[in-house]
Design a protein around this motif. Structure first.
Motif, PDB file in Angstrom:
ATOM      1  N   GLY A   1       0.799  -1.223   0.000  1.00 52.49           N
ATOM      2  CA  GLY A   1       0.000   0.000   0.000  1.00 52.49           C
ATOM      3  C   GLY A   1       0.826   1.264   0.000  1.00 52.49           C
ATOM      4  O   GLY A   1       0.273   2.365  -0.018  1.00 52.49           O
ATOM      5  N   SER A   2       2.155   1.132   0.020  1.00 51.20           N
ATOM      6  CA  SER A   2       2.986   2.337  -0.056  1.00 51.20           C
ATOM      7  C   SER A   2       3.321   2.630  -1.513  1.00 51.20           C
ATOM      8  O   SER A   2       3.251   1.757  -2.371  1.00 51.20           O
ATOM      9  CB  SER A   2       4.269   2.142   0.748  1.00 51.20           C
ATOM     10  OG  SER A   2       4.970   1.028   0.257  1.00 51.20           O
ATOM     11  N   TYR A   3       3.632   3.882  -1.796  1.00 54.01           N
ATOM     12  CA  TYR A   3       4.175   4.222  -3.115  1.00 54.01           C
ATOM     13  C   TYR A   3       5.528   3.536  -3.259  1.00 54.01           C
ATOM     14  O   TYR A   3       6.289   3.447  -2.286  1.00 54.01           O
ATOM     15  CB  TYR A   3       4.417   5.730  -3.226  1.00 54.01           C
ATOM     16  CG  TYR A   3       3.202   6.613  -3.206  1.00 54.01           C
ATOM     17  CD1 TYR A   3       2.238   6.543  -4.200  1.00 54.01           C
ATOM     18  CD2 TYR A   3       3.039   7.575  -2.213  1.00 54.01           C
ATOM     19  CE1 TYR A   3       1.135   7.394  -4.200  1.00 54.01           C
ATOM     20  CE2 TYR A   3       1.943   8.436  -2.198  1.00 54.01           C
ATOM     21  CZ  TYR A   3       0.991   8.337  -3.193  1.00 54.01           C
ATOM     22  OH  TYR A   3      -0.086   9.173  -3.189  1.00 54.01           O
ATOM     23  N   SER A   4       5.863   3.086  -4.457  1.00 53.81           N
ATOM     24  CA  SER A   4       7.258   2.702  -4.695  1.00 53.81           C
ATOM     25  C   SER A   4       7.980   3.915  -5.259  1.00 53.81           C
ATOM     26  O   SER A   4       7.357   4.939  -5.556  1.00 53.81           O
ATOM     27  CB  SER A   4       7.338   1.536  -5.676  1.00 53.81           C
ATOM     28  OG  SER A   4       7.021   1.968  -6.988  1.00 53.81           O
ATOM     29  N   ALA A   5       9.306   3.797  -5.381  1.00 50.00           N
ATOM     30  CA  ALA A   5      10.016   4.793  -6.180  1.00 50.00           C
ATOM     31  C   ALA A   5       9.345   4.848  -7.557  1.00 50.00           C
ATOM     32  O   ALA A   5       8.786   3.838  -8.011  1.00 50.00           O
ATOM     33  CB  ALA A   5      11.479   4.407  -6.318  1.00 50.00           C
TER      34      ALA A   5
END
Lengths: 500, 500
Positions: free
Chosen positions: B122-126
């Motif tokens: 659920g986090s943004y990736s680079a």
């Protein structure tokens, strides 16, 4: 053709050096003009420092704290169990037989899969999204807006809200138009807007939020900006971010009425970025959707003002950024234009299905009569309660620092404090070809490991300086962070005021 | 402001009718120019007929068979179990404790999550993607290309291949340029290309594939197209689709060498759409990556030709369209331009994480020593074996119909047969303001329920007519479909040749 053509530095076979096709000189200049501070130079620098620390390097701090981006899970927020259960069931339907998954999640997953081609999350959906999810969203909006009707055929799923915003702007902006399209945006703004405007070669029309009045939108300033812009472009769109990013204000109903009346009078298309609609913390504030306010202004308004509202899985209490889920509701769009919108969406086929499923859970969460309600409600309240506490804490600690002034964080996920930067530091930054708040943030990063974004990346009134920080770190980490900001700020003031 | 402003049809308060801001007249003309046949009018019509049948209407058929789009799961293809296990584990990590998930899937999921912020999908990736997935992709490419080096920092995850193609074109095309940018594309082409070119206001430069030579790319035709285009634009990019869509040909190594030599000589940027790299069926054909061939041409070529290759989770043996996963490998791009690419990607934050995880499984599948290998290998072989069988079947049945000629489906997922349309039918279509093959496909749909896409949506030589059909239906359904096409075609010929 020979397999070994020798040293490439020797140039081409015919002796001429082969030039690259795509260089900074030939690059699309509109791409060059794009800026996006949230992942800009300060964040690249933070990455460098992180790698340096990992490789055993030493700094006056042991870790970089990234308060630059609204990425809740990266800051330790836990996913909402129920949402992940539904998406996992959709992904691997064999889990339907598992007794460890609740029935409430299973029926939702089954329903979503029945709406998918071949009952698989691996099929394309229709370009506007899975039909039953669009219907759930419309039902959610009707409930949120206390009965204001919502037509599911006006709902379009998107790949995060950014994708929807870009798509709608693409319809409105023609770069070749001689009287170029003006897009009104708040300043400070979320830099997706300025980036999209640059990329599409539209004209950015700034209206300034009133920092002295908790970043409220002032209708007189809207009129001023509009009239000034009309001298050199055709303003056709007004963008609103409510609750505000980076400014955290929550707009009053009266303010929204004024904006809508203004849009009505000046024939402006309204884009309402409402991705923080579930993030309201101040007890005296309440989220009012632009659509509901438009409805309450009467049929003359509700049947004519063209309005698109954006929502997302990335914010709220779920913080599911990585799923790239979102939707937009499109009101009063010309039916022929809507067909063009669908055509444009179809070129990119469809938004990711897992993101669509996540969006469905957000608009169709466990109800009080369901077994999963208690846990869901606890998790949701815990996230929103912690955010409210951190909003308050951030404002209080920052306002106790001399030379920092922070408006209340009424909503969203950010504080945008104003910082006093001594004239000597401003001069030094200018000598370095840098914005003063960029110098400030770079020093803050290098000395404390705290990564925040300079206000210049969002826009601000001349000779005022700010930074944006998220309120997402845990209470403990946020306390550490704010303490370090305070100490850094005091020593920065001392250094540049010649008081050392 | 009054809450009831009366009948909207009565017009504005001041008596003037309020006009819409966004109409067909004010819509961005580049959007208007976009066409995308794969989801065009014929597919809208198919949807109408489906709804009509659902509501109890009757037709000479009981179901619509959608052979218009490469959507494998919608046509009943089953997902690869292992891929879904890994993505489900990433989505709901509590499943790590479940004994029913294999260890091979668990370690992959753990590794992916370790690369994610907060160990959450659920986090943004680079913006270019999760680092360990980029590394897995580079390792996969090195293995595929028998040791040709691949640098993970040249790998960018995308939201399906379409997103990558649009992004790279965006760098290359400046709509405002007076000597406009020419983009060379094969005809027939996949209409994403023509749609992107329209949207960006570039110049479409057609090079025709040789139908009489199994749709091979003819280097002389490339030269002709290039020289002709130079009269009115600056050709800067050449797009190749290999294996071909909609044409199904697989390019020979010699042909690829010729294209690359041509690109080298004329300073063209090469975009190589290789999403069907795992879909090669003809025993005498083999997939050669543009990158490997470039390498084998020697360092003078390998160090200078700017090349981007695209891949996807949507095709191959996985058919995971809904995950919107994909990657591109970027070779020889100017480092400053690469920084601009990363900036542009960062505005949209990142590709969906579930799609990135799915891509990781494709490039890092079970190995022979792993317990999951046997099942994985069986599932993969079963999908690819069935596709090869259906490719052969389609070619054979179509070629037995008088007035239909179909090149071998060497690869990809489509047949693109040439159909003879009698002059009387051509006239009738023209009178209706319709392409003749659109008339043909509409009649086919209305009379048999089979949905295929007219050749005119992909481009074809003047006075030749085709349609594109996928080979994705099950063998049984494909037999039914092809039988119906045959019967329809024969009766269509009879009707318009006056032989009835």
């Amino acid at each position: 053709i020979s397999l070994d053509l020798g040293d490439p530095s020797a140039g081409r076979l015919d002796g001429k050096m082969r030039e690259k096709t795509l260089t900074m000189d030939t690059l699309n200049p509109q791409v060059k003009a794009v800026e996006y501070a949230v992942r800009g130079p300060i964040v690249l620098k933070a990455g460098e420092i992180e790698r340096y620390l990992e490789e055993g390097g030493t700094k006056p701090f042991s870790e970089v704290i990234k308060a630059n981006i609204g990425d809740a899970h990266a800051m330790g927020q836990q996913p909402i169990t129920f949402l992940r259960q539904v998406v996992a069931l959709c992904t691997f339907p064999e889990l339907m037989d598992s007794p460890s998954f609740p029935e409430d999640a299973k029926w939702r997953a089954r329903r979503i899969l029945q709406g998918c081609g071949g009952h698989s999350l691996g099929s394309y959906s229709a370009s506007p999204g899975v039909e039953c999810i669009r219907k759930d969203i419309a039902a959610y909006i009707e409930q949120r807006d206390e009965g204001v009707p919502s037509d599911w055929e006006n709902i379009y799923l998107t790949t995060g809200a950014s994708d929807g915003i870009m798509t709608i702007l693409r319809l409105l902006v023609s770069g070749k138009d001689s009287s170029r399209t003006g897009v009104m945006i708040p300043i400070p703004q979320y830099p997706l807007y300025s980036a999209a405007i640059s990329e599409m070669d539209a004209v950015q029309v700034n209206y300034y939020l009133d920092e002295d009045n908790c970043w409220a939108l002032d209708i007189n300033e809207l009129h001023r900006a509009y009239q000034a812009a009309k001298q050199h472009c055709q303003p056709r769109v007004i963008c609103i971010i409510n609750p505000g990013n980076p400014t955290g204000q929550v707009q009053s109903k009266k303010c929204i009425e004024e904006v809508l009346h203004f849009a009505y009078e000046e024939n402006l298309f309204v884009m309402s970025d409402e991705v923080y609609q579930d993030n309201v913390y101040a007890p005296d504030c309440q989220f009012h959707s632009f659509k509901k306010v438009l409805y309450e202004m009467g049929p003359e308004y509700f049947s004519s003002v063209e309005l698109v509202s954006f929502h997302s899985t990335s914010k709220g209490y779920t913080g599911e950024c990585g799923f790239r889920g979102g939707y937009m509701e499109v009101i009063n769009m010309d039916p022929e234009v809507k067909a063009q919108l669908v055509k444009l969406l179809s070129v990119r086929l469809c938004p990711p299905l897992a993101g669509q499923a996540a969006m469905d859970v957000i608009v169709n969460p466990p109800q009080p009569e369901e077994h999963t309600f208690k846990q869901f409600h606890q998790e949701k309240s815990s996230v929103l309660g912690a955010l409210a506490e951190k909003a308050k804490l951030t404002e209080q600690i920052l306002n106790a620092v001399p030379g920092i002034k922070c408006n209340p964080v009424q909503g969203a996920m950010y504080a945008f404090p104003r910082i006093f930067i001594p004239p000597k530091a401003v001069e030094e930054a200018k000598a370095l070809g840098m914005q003063p708040d960029m110098l400030y943030c770079l020093r803050l990063l290098e000395e404390t490991g705290i990564c925040v974004v300079p206000g210049s990346g969002f826009g601000q009134k001349d000779r005022t300086y700010h930074f944006r920080m998220t309120i997402l770190p845990s209470i403990e980490k946020l306390n550490v962070l704010l303490g370090k900001v305070r100490d850094f700020h005091i020593s920065f003031l001392k250094e540049y005021s010649g008081l050392e």
